[in-house]
Design a protein around this motif. Structure first.
Motif, PDB file in Angstrom:
ATOM      1  N   ARG A   1      18.781  31.499 -78.780  1.00  0.00           N
ATOM      2  CA  ARG A   1      18.319  32.867 -78.266  1.00  0.00           C
ATOM      3  C   ARG A   1      17.423  32.509 -77.051  1.00  0.00           C
ATOM      4  O   ARG A   1      17.780  33.291 -76.072  1.00  0.00           O
ATOM      5  CB  ARG A   1      17.521  33.821 -79.237  1.00  0.00           C
ATOM      6  CG  ARG A   1      17.385  35.270 -78.911  1.00  0.00           C
ATOM      7  CD  ARG A   1      16.963  35.902 -79.754  1.00  0.00           C
ATOM      8  NE  ARG A   1      15.645  36.345 -79.716  1.00  0.00           N
ATOM      9  CZ  ARG A   1      15.044  36.826 -80.699  1.00  0.00           C
ATOM     10  NH1 ARG A   1      15.161  36.792 -82.028  1.00  0.00           N
ATOM     11  NH2 ARG A   1      13.684  36.893 -80.244  1.00  0.00           N
ATOM     12  N   PHE A   2      16.680  31.597 -76.961  1.00  0.00           N
ATOM     13  CA  PHE A   2      15.961  31.192 -75.893  1.00  0.00           C
ATOM     14  C   PHE A   2      16.765  30.864 -74.782  1.00  0.00           C
ATOM     15  O   PHE A   2      16.546  31.255 -73.400  1.00  0.00           O
ATOM     16  CB  PHE A   2      14.724  30.213 -76.232  1.00  0.00           C
ATOM     17  CG  PHE A   2      14.160  29.757 -75.063  1.00  0.00           C
ATOM     18  CD1 PHE A   2      13.189  30.564 -74.384  1.00  0.00           C
ATOM     19  CD2 PHE A   2      14.490  28.684 -74.443  1.00  0.00           C
ATOM     20  CE1 PHE A   2      12.431  30.050 -73.375  1.00  0.00           C
ATOM     21  CE2 PHE A   2      13.802  28.268 -73.198  1.00  0.00           C
ATOM     22  CZ  PHE A   2      12.708  28.696 -72.986  1.00  0.00           C
ATOM     23  N   CYS A   3      17.692  29.996 -75.252  1.00  0.00           N
ATOM     24  CA  CYS A   3      18.414  29.361 -74.187  1.00  0.00           C
ATOM     25  C   CYS A   3      19.547  30.335 -73.591  1.00  0.00           C
ATOM     26  O   CYS A   3      19.851  30.465 -72.538  1.00  0.00           O
ATOM     27  CB  CYS A   3      19.221  28.184 -74.815  1.00  0.00           C
ATOM     28  SG  CYS A   3      18.342  26.654 -74.903  1.00  0.00           S
ATOM     29  N   SER A   4      19.866  31.274 -74.269  1.00  0.00           N
ATOM     30  CA  SER A   4      20.949  32.338 -74.060  1.00  0.00           C
ATOM     31  C   SER A   4      20.176  33.385 -72.999  1.00  0.00           C
ATOM     32  O   SER A   4      20.913  33.988 -72.186  1.00  0.00           O
ATOM     33  CB  SER A   4      21.486  33.077 -75.228  1.00  0.00           C
ATOM     34  OG  SER A   4      22.226  32.218 -75.862  1.00  0.00           O
ATOM     35  N   HIS A   5      18.878  33.672 -73.396  1.00  0.00           N
ATOM     36  CA  HIS A   5      18.234  34.763 -72.671  1.00  0.00           C
ATOM     37  C   HIS A   5      17.055  34.302 -71.842  1.00  0.00           C
ATOM     38  O   HIS A   5      16.692  35.489 -70.963  1.00  0.00           O
ATOM     39  CB  HIS A   5      18.074  35.882 -73.678  1.00  0.00           C
ATOM     40  CG  HIS A   5      18.911  36.359 -74.700  1.00  0.00           C
ATOM     41  ND1 HIS A   5      19.942  37.408 -74.050  1.00  0.00           N
ATOM     42  CD2 HIS A   5      19.291  36.176 -75.991  1.00  0.00           C
ATOM     43  CE1 HIS A   5      20.825  37.410 -75.040  1.00  0.00           C
ATOM     44  NE2 HIS A   5      20.767  36.876 -75.971  1.00  0.00           N
ATOM     45  N   ASP A   6      16.245  33.346 -71.941  1.00  0.00           N
ATOM     46  CA  ASP A   6      15.431  33.083 -71.342  1.00  0.00           C
ATOM     47  C   ASP A   6      15.346  31.736 -70.506  1.00  0.00           C
ATOM     48  O   ASP A   6      14.384  31.807 -69.457  1.00  0.00           O
ATOM     49  CB  ASP A   6      14.185  33.066 -72.466  1.00  0.00           C
ATOM     50  CG  ASP A   6      13.912  34.197 -72.923  1.00  0.00           C
ATOM     51  OD1 ASP A   6      13.427  35.145 -72.447  1.00  0.00           O
ATOM     52  OD2 ASP A   6      13.892  34.316 -74.209  1.00  0.00           O
ATOM     53  N   LEU A   7      16.154  30.877 -70.642  1.00  0.00           N
ATOM     54  CA  LEU A   7      16.309  29.734 -69.893  1.00  0.00           C
ATOM     55  C   LEU A   7      17.009  30.057 -68.571  1.00  0.00           C
ATOM     56  O   LEU A   7      18.048  30.371 -68.690  1.00  0.00           O
ATOM     57  CB  LEU A   7      16.856  28.713 -70.723  1.00  0.00           C
ATOM     58  CG  LEU A   7      16.921  27.065 -69.968  1.00  0.00           C
ATOM     59  CD1 LEU A   7      15.586  26.691 -69.967  1.00  0.00           C
ATOM     60  CD2 LEU A   7      18.022  26.340 -70.818  1.00  0.00           C
ATOM     61  N   ASP A   8      16.272  29.923 -67.530  1.00  0.00           N
ATOM     62  CA  ASP A   8      16.964  30.017 -66.101  1.00  0.00           C
ATOM     63  C   ASP A   8      17.528  28.770 -65.717  1.00  0.00           C
ATOM     64  O   ASP A   8      18.926  28.586 -66.063  1.00  0.00           O
ATOM     65  CB  ASP A   8      15.823  30.423 -65.076  1.00  0.00           C
ATOM     66  CG  ASP A   8      16.544  30.981 -63.829  1.00  0.00           C
ATOM     67  OD1 ASP A   8      17.514  30.921 -63.771  1.00  0.00           O
ATOM     68  OD2 ASP A   8      15.796  30.710 -62.878  1.00  0.00           O
TER      69      ASP A   8
ATOM     70  N   GLU B   1      13.629  24.149 -68.423  1.00  0.00           N
ATOM     71  CA  GLU B   1      12.182  24.117 -68.945  1.00  0.00           C
ATOM     72  C   GLU B   1      11.862  22.548 -69.366  1.00  0.00           C
ATOM     73  O   GLU B   1      12.582  21.987 -69.710  1.00  0.00           O
ATOM     74  CB  GLU B   1      12.372  24.963 -70.108  1.00  0.00           C
ATOM     75  CG  GLU B   1      10.870  25.305 -70.842  1.00  0.00           C
ATOM     76  CD  GLU B   1      10.225  26.225 -69.934  1.00  0.00           C
ATOM     77  OE1 GLU B   1       9.069  25.833 -69.829  1.00  0.00           O
ATOM     78  OE2 GLU B   1      10.556  27.417 -69.605  1.00  0.00           O
TER      79      GLU B   1
ATOM     80  N   ARG C   1      20.554  23.374 -67.873  1.00  0.00           N
ATOM     81  CA  ARG C   1      21.586  23.930 -67.854  1.00  0.00           C
ATOM     82  C   ARG C   1      22.915  23.424 -67.276  1.00  0.00           C
ATOM     83  O   ARG C   1      24.099  23.417 -67.212  1.00  0.00           O
ATOM     84  CB  ARG C   1      21.815  25.329 -67.134  1.00  0.00           C
ATOM     85  CG  ARG C   1      20.813  26.400 -67.890  1.00  0.00           C
ATOM     86  CD  ARG C   1      21.257  27.466 -67.369  1.00  0.00           C
ATOM     87  NE  ARG C   1      20.638  28.759 -68.378  1.00  0.00           N
ATOM     88  CZ  ARG C   1      21.433  29.253 -69.518  1.00  0.00           C
ATOM     89  NH1 ARG C   1      22.191  28.628 -70.011  1.00  0.00           N
ATOM     90  NH2 ARG C   1      20.670  30.153 -70.035  1.00  0.00           N
TER      91      ARG C   1
END
Length: 64
Positions: A23-30, A33, A50
Motif C-alpha cells: 500500500r505504501f509503495c502504491s500510494h505514498d512512494l514518489d 525512500e 521505483r
C-alpha cells in the motif's frame, strides 16, 4: 517511533507488513525512500526506489 516488541513476526504480522508495504509503495512512494532502522544487531538500511539499480538483474529481487 513506537517501541519494538521482542521476537519474530507471526505469520499474520508478516502478512500485515507485506500488505502495508504494498500500500505504501502504491500510494505514498514518489521516487525513492531511504530508511535506517536501529536493531540490537546494528542498523538496517532500506532503500526503496521505483527504478532498478544500474547493472542489477531483476531476478535478484524476491517478488511479494
Amino acid at each position: 517511533m513506537d517501541q519494538v516488541e521482542d521476537g519474530r513476526l507471526s505469520d499474520d504480522e508478516f502478512r500485515d507488513l507485506i500488505s502495508l508495504l504494498k500500500r505504501f509503495c502504491s500510494h505514498d512512494l514518489d521516487q525513492w525512500e531511504a530508511l535506517q532502522i536501529p536493531t540490537s544487531y546494528g542498523a538496517v538500511y532500506i532503500n526503496m526506489t521505483r527504478s532498478l539499480p544500474p547493472g542489477t538483474d531483476p531476478s535478484a529481487f524476491r517478488p511479494i
